[in-house]
Design an enzyme around this catalytic site. Structure first.
Site, PDB file in Angstrom:
ATOM      1  N   CYS A 121       0.813  -1.216   0.000  1.00 29.36           N
ATOM      2  CA  CYS A 121       0.000   0.000   0.000  1.00 29.36           C
ATOM      3  C   CYS A 121       0.850   1.271   0.000  1.00 29.36           C
ATOM      4  CB  CYS A 121      -0.934   0.021   1.202  1.00 29.36           C
ATOM      5  SG  CYS A 121      -2.114  -1.327   1.186  1.00 29.36           S
ATOM      6  N   HIS A 263      -3.305   7.246   3.153  1.00 32.29           N
ATOM      7  CA  HIS A 263      -3.698   6.004   2.486  1.00 32.29           C
ATOM      8  C   HIS A 263      -5.140   5.652   2.835  1.00 32.29           C
ATOM      9  CE1 HIS A 263      -3.955   2.024   1.027  1.00 32.29           C
ATOM     10  NE2 HIS A 263      -3.822   1.439   2.199  1.00 32.29           N
ATOM     11  N   ASN A 293     -10.061   0.123  -0.273  1.00 34.73           N
ATOM     12  CA  ASN A 293      -8.603   0.212  -0.184  1.00 34.73           C
ATOM     13  C   ASN A 293      -7.997  -0.301  -1.495  1.00 34.73           C
ATOM     14  OD1 ASN A 293      -5.884  -0.200   0.299  1.00 34.73           O
ATOM     15  ND2 ASN A 293      -6.178  -1.125   2.319  1.00 34.73           N
TER      16      ASN A 293
END
Ligand code: UT7
Length: 341
Positions: A121, A263, A293
Site C-alpha cells: 500500500c 492512504h 482500499n
C-alpha cells in the site's frame, strides 16, 4: 530578477508533478452485493470502514491494463512523452518480469526504462522519491509513476474480514525536474519498514518461500491474510510519526498543511490520523467510501479527488504490508486544464 534566478540555479533540482491520470474499472460492487455471498451487511461495513462500494476488475482486466489506462490519461494531460515508467504494485501481471516494461511498450514509449516498485500500500509513496531522484540527478527527463492494483484477485472471496475492504484501480503522475518553490514540487520524504511484522499482512504462498501447491490452496495461503486489528493500530501510529518526520524535515508545522492525503484503508484510520496530527478533518481527502482500499493506487486516486490551488501544501502519508510506510510533502501542482476530447 537576476538575483532570483541565481538563487534558483544554486538550489538542487527536485521532482515536480505536472499531470495526473486515473483509471477505475466500471464494475461497481456495493456492500449489499457482497452480502449476497458473505455473512456481512452494509451497516457493519459502513460503520467499521466507511466503505460503501468499490470497483472490481472483470476477469480479463489485469493490473497492467489499468496501469496503461491511468498512464495514458496522465500522459495526455502532460502533453508529452516520458523516458521512465515506474509501476508501484503488489498485484503484478505475473511473477516475472515486472509489469512496467509491458506498460511502457503499450503506451508507445519506445525503449523507456521501466521497473516495478513493490511496497504494497505504500508503493506509490516509495516510487515518488525514486522518480524525484531520477529527474533530480538527470538520469531521467520525465518519469511516469503509476500506482495500480487488482486487489480483488488476491483477496479471498470467502473471507468477509478482507473481501469487503479492498478494491481495484490505478492512478498516475508525471514527474519532471524543477525547483522546490514551484507548484507540484515533491519532498522531503520519510520512508520506513519493519520486516518483523510481515506476518500481519501477507499472501503467504506464490513466491519462493512457499510455492502454490495443494497444501497452500487448502489453507488459503494463495490469498491475502491479515490481522486487521493490529494492522489498524500500526497504520495509525506509523502514518502519524512519519507525517511528523517530514514536517520536521521541512521545518513546517501542522498548521501549514492545507490538505492531508492519507492512504485510503479505512475512514476510521483516516480520522484517527488527522485527529492525532491535529489537522481538521475538513482538510483531509477521503474517497475510501467509493473505492475501498486500492493499495498502491490509493494516494494517486485521492490526489485526483483533491481540488486545491497551485502551491497549496499537501501532506501525503501511507502504510501497508511489509510493514512499510512513508510520507511526502508536495505543493499542489499547476495542472493543465483537461482536454475535453
Ligand atoms: O492497507 C493497509 C492494510 N489494511 C488496513 O489498514 C486495515 C486495517 N484494519 C481495519 O481496517 C479494521 O481492523 C477492520 C475493518 C479490518 C476490522 O474492524 P474491527 O473494528 O477491527 O473489527 P474486528 O476485526 O475486531 O472484528 C469485529 C467482529 C468480529 O466478530 P467477533 O469475533 O467479535 O464475533 C469479526 O468476525 O466483526 C466480525 N467481522 C465482520 N462482521 C460482518 C469481520 N469482518 C466482518 C464483516 N461483516 N465483513
Amino acid at each position: 530578477m537576476a538575483a532570483a534566478s541565481t538563487h534558483r540555479a544554486s538550489r538542487p533540482p527536485v521532482g515536480v508533478v505536472e499531470a495526473l491520470g486515473t483509471a477505475v474499472p466500471p464494475h461497481v460492487v456495493t456492500n449489499d452485493d457482497l452480502a449476497q455471498h458473505l455473512d456481512t451487511n452494509d451497516e457493519w461495513v459502513r460503520t467499521r470502514t466507511g466503505i460503501a462500494e468499490r470497483r472490481f476488475a472483470d476477469p480479463d482486466t489485469s493490473t497492467g491494463d489499468l496501469a496503461v489506462e491511468a498512464g495514458a490519461d496522465a500522459l495526455k494531460a502532460a502533453g508529452g512523452d516520458v523516458d521512465t515508467v515506474i509501476v508501484a504494485t503488489t498485484t503484478p501481471d505475473r511473477m516475472l518480469p515486472g509489469t512496467a516494461p509491458e506498460v511502457a511498450s503499450r503506451l508507445g514509449l519506445g525503449d523507456a526504462s521501466a521497473f516495478d516498485v513493490n511496497a504494497a500500500c505504500a508503493g506509490f509513496i516509495y516510487a515518488l522519491p525514486v522518480a524525484s531522484g531520477l529527474v533530480a540527478t538527470g538520469t531521467a527527463d520525465r518519469v511516469l509513476v503509476i500506482g495500480a492494483e487488482v486487489m480483488s484477485r488476491i483477496v479471498d472471496p470467502d473471507d468477509r474480514s478482507t473481501r469487503v475492504l479492498f478494491g481495484d484501480g490505478a492512478g498516475a503522475v508525471v514527474v519532471r525536474s524543477g525547483h522546490a518553490d514551484e507548484p507540484g514540487a515533491v519532498g522531503p520524504f520519510d520512508l520506513g519498514s519493519d520486516g518483523d511484522q510481515t506476518h500481519l499482512l501477507e499472501v503467504p504462498a506464490g513466491g519462493t518461500r512457499q510455492p502454490i501447491d495443494d497444501h497452500a490452496i487448502e489453507n488459503r495461503h494463495h490469498f491475502l491474510q491479515m490481522d486487521g486489528r493490529e494492522v489498524y493500530r500500526q497504520a495509525v501510529r506509523r502514518m502519524v510519526s512519519s507525517s511528523r518526520a517530514v514536517l520536521a524535515q521541512a521545518g513546517l508545522e501542522v498548521d501549514d498543511v492545507d490538505c492531508l492525503i492519507a492512504h485510503q484503508a479505512n475512514a476510521r484510520i483516516l480520522e484517527a490520523v488527522a485527529d492525532r496530527l491535529e489537522i481538521p478533518r475538513d482538510r483531509c481527502v477521503s474517497n475510501v467510501g467509493r473505492y475501498g482500499n486500492t493499495s498502491a493506487a490509493s494516494i494517486p486516486l485521492a490526489l485526483a479527488d483533491a481540488s486545491l490551488e497551485p502551491g497549496q501544501q499537501v501532506l501525503l502519508t501511507s502504510f501497508g504490508a511489509g510493514m512499510a510506510w512513508g510520507s511526502s510533502l508536495m505543493t499542489w501542482p499547476d495542472l493543465p486544464t483537461p482536454d475535453p476530447t
